[in-house]
Design an enzyme around this catalytic site. Structure first.
Site, PDB file in Angstrom:
ATOM      1  N   SER A 174     -42.387   1.393   4.133  1.00 38.87           N
ATOM      2  CA  SER A 174     -42.146   2.773   3.407  1.00 38.87           C
ATOM      3  C   SER A 174     -43.297   3.131   2.642  1.00 38.87           C
ATOM      4  CB  SER A 174     -40.940   2.598   2.663  1.00 38.87           C
ATOM      5  OG  SER A 174     -40.831   3.758   1.904  1.00 38.87           O
ATOM      6  N   TYR A 214     -36.699  -1.163  -4.506  1.00 36.68           N
ATOM      7  CA  TYR A 214     -36.660  -0.797  -3.092  1.00 36.68           C
ATOM      8  C   TYR A 214     -38.161  -0.850  -2.857  1.00 36.68           C
ATOM      9  CZ  TYR A 214     -36.884   2.034   1.165  1.00 36.68           C
ATOM     10  OH  TYR A 214     -37.032   2.548   2.277  1.00 36.68           O
TER      11      TYR A 214
END
Ligand SMILES: NC(=O)c1ccc[n+]([C@@H]2O[C@H](COP(=O)([O-])OP(=O)(O)OC[C@H]3O[C@@H](n4cnc5c(N)ncnc54)[C@H](OP(=O)(O)O)[C@@H]3O)[C@@H](O)[C@H]2O)c1
Length: 242
Positions: free
Chosen positions: A130, A143
Site C-alpha cells: 500500500s 497498518y
C-alpha cells in the site's frame, strides 16, 4: 513470465482486489488456486475463473494452504485487513490481527512456497502492499507498519533471489469492501478511489513485465519519492495538507 498455463495462487481472492486479480489472471490464461475465508464468495470467483478454491484462515493454516496448493509458479500475497483510528484507542487484538494477516502470513506462505519455485528454476512473488507502507498514514500507523514491513521484506528477497522474481504493488485508495470491513469508511475527497480492476492489471503486468514496483495510480510514486528525497519538507506539507 508468461502467465498462460502458469499456476497462480492468489490470497484474498474472495473479495476486492484479489477477486479482480483472479479474473485478470484467468483472462491471461493462468491456472488459478484461490484462497480466502468466505467459502461462498470464494466459490463464486472460482466458478467464474475456472480456479480451485481453497478456503481457510491464513493466520492459522498457511502450511495447509501451501500443501493443498501444490506446485505454484506465481504467488500473489494479497490478503489484508485494516484498522483506522488513533493508536491509543486501538485494541491489542486488532494490532495482533493486522500483523498476523498483513505481514506474518505472507512471510510464512512465501517461505513455504519458495523452495519449490527455486527447485523448479523460476517463479514470481507479488506482494500487494500500500502507499501507506511507503509514506506512513495518520491514524493508520499499525497498518502502515505492516505494509512497510512487506515492502522491505520484498526488497530483501529481491537481493537474495536469482531465479525467482519479486514485485511489490502499491495501491492508493481502491474501491473495495476494505473500508467497510475495517469499520471506518473512507472519508476524504482526494485521492479518489480507483477500481480494483486497475490494481489487478498492475499485478498481471508486474508478472508479465517483471516490474519491481508498481504504484496504482502511477502518480503516487511522486509523494513516495519526494518523501525519500526531502523528508522534512514532505512532513511539513503532509502536516499542512493531510
Ligand atoms: N482497498 C484499498 O483502498 C487498498 C489500498 C491499498 C492496499 N490495499 C490492500 O489490498 C489488499 C486487498 O484488499 P481489498 O481492498 O481487496 O480488501 P477486501 O475486499 O476487504 O479483501 C480482503 C481479502 O483478504 C482476505 N482476508 C482477510 N483476512 C484474512 C485471513 N485471516 N485469512 C485469509 N484471508 C483473509 C479476505 O477474505 P474473506 O473476504 O474471505 O474474509 C478478502 O478476500 C489488502 O492487502 C489491502 O491491505 C487495499
Amino acid at each position: 513470465m508468461r502467465l498462460s498455463g502458469a499456476r497462480v495462487l492468489i490470497t484474498g481472492a474472495s473479495s476486492g482486489i484479489g477477486a479482480a486479480t483472479a479474473r485478470e489472471m484467468a483472462r491471461a490464461g493462468a491456472r488459478l488456486v484461490l484462497a480466502g475465508r468466505d467459502r461462498r464468495r470464494l466459490d463464486a470467483v472460482a466458478a467464474e475463473t475456472g480456479g480451485l478454491a481453497l478456503p481457510g484462515d491464513l493466520t492459522t493454516d498457511a502450511a495447509g494452504l501451501a500443501s493443498d496448493a501444490g506446485p505454484v509458479d506465481v504467488l500473489v500475497n494479497n490478503a489484508g485487513t485494516g484498522w483506522a483510528g488513533p493508536l491509543a484507542r486501538m485494541p491489542g487484538e486488532a494490532i495482533e490481527r493486522l500483523v498476523a494477516v498483513n505481514l506474518t502470513a505472507p512471510i510464512l506462505l512465501t517461505r513455504l512456497l519458495l523452495p519449490g519455485m527455486v527447485e523448479r528454476g523460476g517463479g514470481h512473488l507479488v506482494f500487494v502492499a500500500s502507499i501507506a507502507g511507503a509514506v506512513g498514514v495518520r491514524d493508520e500507523a499499525v497498518y502502515s507498519a505492516t505494509k512497510a514491513g512487506l515492502i522491505v521484506f520484498a526488497e530483501g528477497l529481491r537481493h537474495e533471489l536469482r531465479e525467482v522474481r519479486v514485485s511489490v504493488v502499491l495501491p492508493g485508495v481502491v474501491d473495495t469492501p476494505f473500508f467497510e470491513r475495517r469499520g471506518t469508511p473512507y472519508a476524504r475527497r482526494r485521492p479518489r478511489p480507483v477500481p480494483p480492476e486497475r490494481v489487478a492489471r498492475a499485478v498481471v503486468s508486474a508478472v508479465e513485465r517483471d516490474r519491481a514496483e508498481c504504484y496504482v495510480p502511477g502518480w503516487l510514486r511522486v509523494p513516495s519519492r519526494f518523501r525519500g528525497a526531502a523528508p522534512g519538507v514532505f512532513r511539513a506539507l503532509s502536516g499542512r495538507f493531510g
